[in-house]
Design a protein around this motif. Structure first.
Motif, short mmCIF file in Angstrom:
data_model
loop_
_atom_site.label_atom_id
_atom_site.label_comp_id
_atom_site.label_asym_id
_atom_site.label_seq_id
_atom_site.Cartn_x
_atom_site.Cartn_y
_atom_site.Cartn_z
N PHE A 14 0.83 -1.19 0.00
CA PHE A 14 0.00 0.00 0.00
C PHE A 14 0.88 1.25 0.00
CE2 PHE A 14 -2.75 -3.15 2.13
CZ PHE A 14 -3.87 -3.06 1.34
N VAL A 15 0.28 2.35 -0.46
CA VAL A 15 0.94 3.65 -0.43
C VAL A 15 0.07 4.58 0.41
CG1 VAL A 15 1.77 5.62 -1.75
CG2 VAL A 15 1.95 3.31 -2.71
N MET A 16 0.63 5.12 1.49
CA MET A 16 -0.10 6.04 2.36
C MET A 16 0.19 7.48 1.94
SD MET A 16 0.25 4.23 6.10
CE MET A 16 2.04 4.14 6.08
N VAL A 17 -0.84 8.19 1.51
CA VAL A 17 -0.62 9.54 0.98
C VAL A 17 -0.43 10.57 2.09
CG1 VAL A 17 -1.87 9.04 -1.14
CG2 VAL A 17 -3.10 10.03 0.78
N THR A 79 2.90 4.71 14.77
CA THR A 79 2.44 5.47 13.61
C THR A 79 3.31 6.68 13.24
OG1 THR A 79 0.98 6.78 15.03
CG2 THR A 79 0.03 4.82 14.01
N VAL A 80 3.80 7.40 14.25
CA VAL A 80 4.44 8.69 13.97
C VAL A 80 5.73 8.57 13.15
CG1 VAL A 80 5.39 10.81 14.98
CG2 VAL A 80 3.34 9.77 15.96
N PRO A 81 6.68 7.67 13.48
CA PRO A 81 7.91 7.60 12.67
C PRO A 81 7.63 7.33 11.19
CG PRO A 81 8.22 6.43 14.73
CD PRO A 81 6.77 6.78 14.67
N LYS A 82 6.67 6.46 10.91
CA LYS A 82 6.31 6.17 9.52
C LYS A 82 5.71 7.40 8.85
CE LYS A 82 5.85 3.22 6.09
NZ LYS A 82 7.04 2.68 5.41
N MET A 83 4.88 8.14 9.59
CA MET A 83 4.30 9.36 9.06
C MET A 83 5.38 10.40 8.77
SD MET A 83 1.60 11.96 10.88
CE MET A 83 2.81 12.45 12.10
N LEU A 84 6.35 10.53 9.68
CA LEU A 84 7.45 11.49 9.49
C LEU A 84 8.29 11.12 8.27
CD1 LEU A 84 8.61 11.93 13.20
CD2 LEU A 84 7.29 13.56 11.83
N ALA A 85 8.54 9.82 8.09
CA ALA A 85 9.29 9.37 6.92
C ALA A 85 8.55 9.70 5.63
CB ALA A 85 9.56 7.87 7.01
N GLY A 86 7.21 9.65 5.68
CA GLY A 86 6.41 9.99 4.51
C GLY A 86 6.51 11.46 4.14
N PHE A 87 6.66 12.33 5.15
CA PHE A 87 6.78 13.77 4.89
C PHE A 87 8.03 14.11 4.09
CE2 PHE A 87 3.78 14.78 8.49
CZ PHE A 87 2.90 15.55 7.72
N ILE A 88 9.12 13.41 4.40
CA ILE A 88 10.39 13.75 3.74
C ILE A 88 10.82 12.71 2.72
CG2 ILE A 88 11.21 15.18 5.64
CD1 ILE A 88 12.82 12.83 6.66
N GLY A 89 10.00 11.67 2.54
CA GLY A 89 10.26 10.68 1.50
C GLY A 89 11.51 9.86 1.72
N GLY A 91 13.49 6.47 2.54
CA GLY A 91 13.38 5.01 2.56
C GLY A 91 12.00 4.49 2.22
N GLY A 92 11.37 5.06 1.18
CA GLY A 92 10.03 4.63 0.82
C GLY A 92 9.04 4.84 1.94
N GLY A 93 9.12 6.00 2.57
CA GLY A 93 8.33 6.30 3.76
C GLY A 93 6.84 6.16 3.57
N LYS A 94 6.35 6.35 2.36
CA LYS A 94 4.91 6.25 2.13
C LYS A 94 4.46 4.83 1.81
CE LYS A 94 4.10 11.03 0.69
NZ LYS A 94 3.45 11.92 -0.30
N ASN A 95 5.38 3.93 1.55
CA ASN A 95 5.03 2.56 1.19
C ASN A 95 5.02 1.66 2.42
OD1 ASN A 95 5.04 3.44 -1.46
ND2 ASN A 95 7.12 2.75 -1.85
N ILE A 96 4.08 0.73 2.43
CA ILE A 96 4.00 -0.25 3.51
C ILE A 96 3.44 -1.54 2.93
CG2 ILE A 96 1.69 0.49 4.25
CD1 ILE A 96 2.62 -0.12 7.15
N SER A 97 4.02 -2.67 3.32
CA SER A 97 3.57 -3.95 2.81
C SER A 97 2.19 -4.30 3.38
CB SER A 97 4.57 -5.05 3.17
OG SER A 97 4.58 -5.25 4.57
N ASN A 176 -4.25 0.88 -4.61
CA ASN A 176 -3.55 0.55 -3.35
C ASN A 176 -3.16 1.80 -2.56
OD1 ASN A 176 -1.55 1.49 -5.08
ND2 ASN A 176 0.02 0.14 -4.22
N VAL A 177 -3.83 2.90 -2.81
CA VAL A 177 -3.49 4.17 -2.17
C VAL A 177 -4.39 4.38 -0.95
CG1 VAL A 177 -3.34 6.67 -2.43
CG2 VAL A 177 -2.71 5.17 -4.33
N ILE A 178 -3.79 4.40 0.25
CA ILE A 178 -4.52 4.64 1.49
C ILE A 178 -4.51 6.13 1.77
CG2 ILE A 178 -4.58 4.20 3.98
CD1 ILE A 178 -3.13 1.58 3.47
#
Length: 317
Positions: A14-17, A79-89, A91-97, A176-178
């Motif tokens: 999945f990709v978390m926007v 939740t927060v570390p993954k969200m922070l990684a998504g903000f700055i992109g 290590g594939g911060g927005k992607n999750i298996s 697959n976009v959450i």
């Protein structure tokens, strides 16, 4: 639920926007949420440290507060570390298996339910201490505290088992976009190609039982506490006690109000952006406020913190 299509392909990732529309201010949001996360970690670690080092705080109230602090650290870290990684992109911060998404949802639900039960146990502890002080030692013994804490963690662990099992039986075939910053049930159900009626009903009933049971204990406990405080003769003591209760009830109301709004309903929400804002309150804001309200405003904790850090400063000279 997605409509049927003959070209279905099973989703493995999945990709978390996250927060759509904040691209220009993503560094500002990253800094804000990072500061809130680090502050949450520091204040909860400080409480755990000071209770562990100060024998005067080895009492039932602080026993439960230590459990709450440990829980808040894990709860926000899901939740927060993954969200922070998504903000700055990073290590594939927005992607999750697919497996990672269900795991995140399981742990988040487990910790959220455990927090509800812990808050109820803490409210009961305060009720006995204030309304039945002469029987406090008998009713809230260390054995009782350990059993209550174990029941809270066990109840929290059992809560997500059926909902996650039902989620794992659904088919996800695209897109697959959450549209969220973590794997929550509502945006996941919106992506499913299967009939989600049973899953929605189960989520509703499980959430209703957990929230109603724990909030009823909290309401009855604080109702009795308020009634007892009304009979305090000293106006100054009464104002001080009401101030403490009001602070507790404010943060509990914020936590439960947002949870009831998000989870005690039978339909997938339509206003996704508003849901994200509400989710920020129960997943980030209240874990940051709980230590301030329950512990750091407490004179005993503040005094113990001062002694611990002044001793360490003196010892390092």
């Amino acid at each position: 639920m997605q409509p049927y299509s003959p070209n279905w392909t099973h989703i493995t990732e999945f990709v978390m926007v996250g927060f759509v529309g904040v691209h220009e201010a993503r560094l500002l949001f990253f800094t804000l949420f990072l500061a809130m996360y680090l502050f949450t970690l520091v204040e909860n670690l400080a409480i755990i440290l000071v209770v562990a080092l100060n024998h005067r705080l080895r009492r039932p109230m602080y026993f439960f507060l230590t459990h709450l602090s440990c829980l808040e650290i894990w709860y926000t870290s899901v939740t927060v570390p993954k969200m922070l990684a998504g903000f700055i992109g990073v290590g594939g911060g927005k992607n999750i298996s697919y497996a990672g998404c269900l795991s995140q949802l399981f742990i988040f639900t487990f910790l959220g339910a455990t927090e509800c039960f812990l808050l109820a146990a803490m409210a009961y502890d305060r009720y006995v201490a204030i309304c039945m002080p002469l029987r406090y030692g008998a009713l809230v013994s260390w054995g009782t505290c350990i059993r209550l804490a174990a029941a809270c963690w066990l109840g929290g662990l059992l809560t997500p088992i059926l909902p996650i099992y039902l989620m794992s039986q659904l088919t996800f075939c695209g897109p697959n976009v959450i549209d969220h910053f973590f794997c929550d049930a509502s945006p996941l159900l919106a992506l499913s190609c299967s009939d989600v009626t049973l899953k929605e009903t189960t989520d509703f009933l499980v959430s209703l039982v957990v929230l109603l049971a724990s909030s009823t204990v909290i309401s009855v406990s604080y109702g009795n506490i308020v009634w007892t405080l009304l009979h305090i003769h000293s106006a100054a003591e009464r104002r001080k006690a009401f101030s403490t209760c009001a602070a507790h009830l404010t943060v509990v109301s914020l936590f439960y109000g947002t949870l009831f709004f998000m989870y005690v309903r039978t339909k997938v929400a339509s206003s996704i952006n508003f849901n994200k804002v509400v989710s920020v309150f129960y997943s980030i804001v209240t874990p940051m406020l709980n230590p301030l309200i329950y512990s750091l405003r407490n004179k005993e904790v503040k005094g113990a913190l001062g002694r611990v850090f002044s001793f360490r400063s003196w010892g390092g000279q």
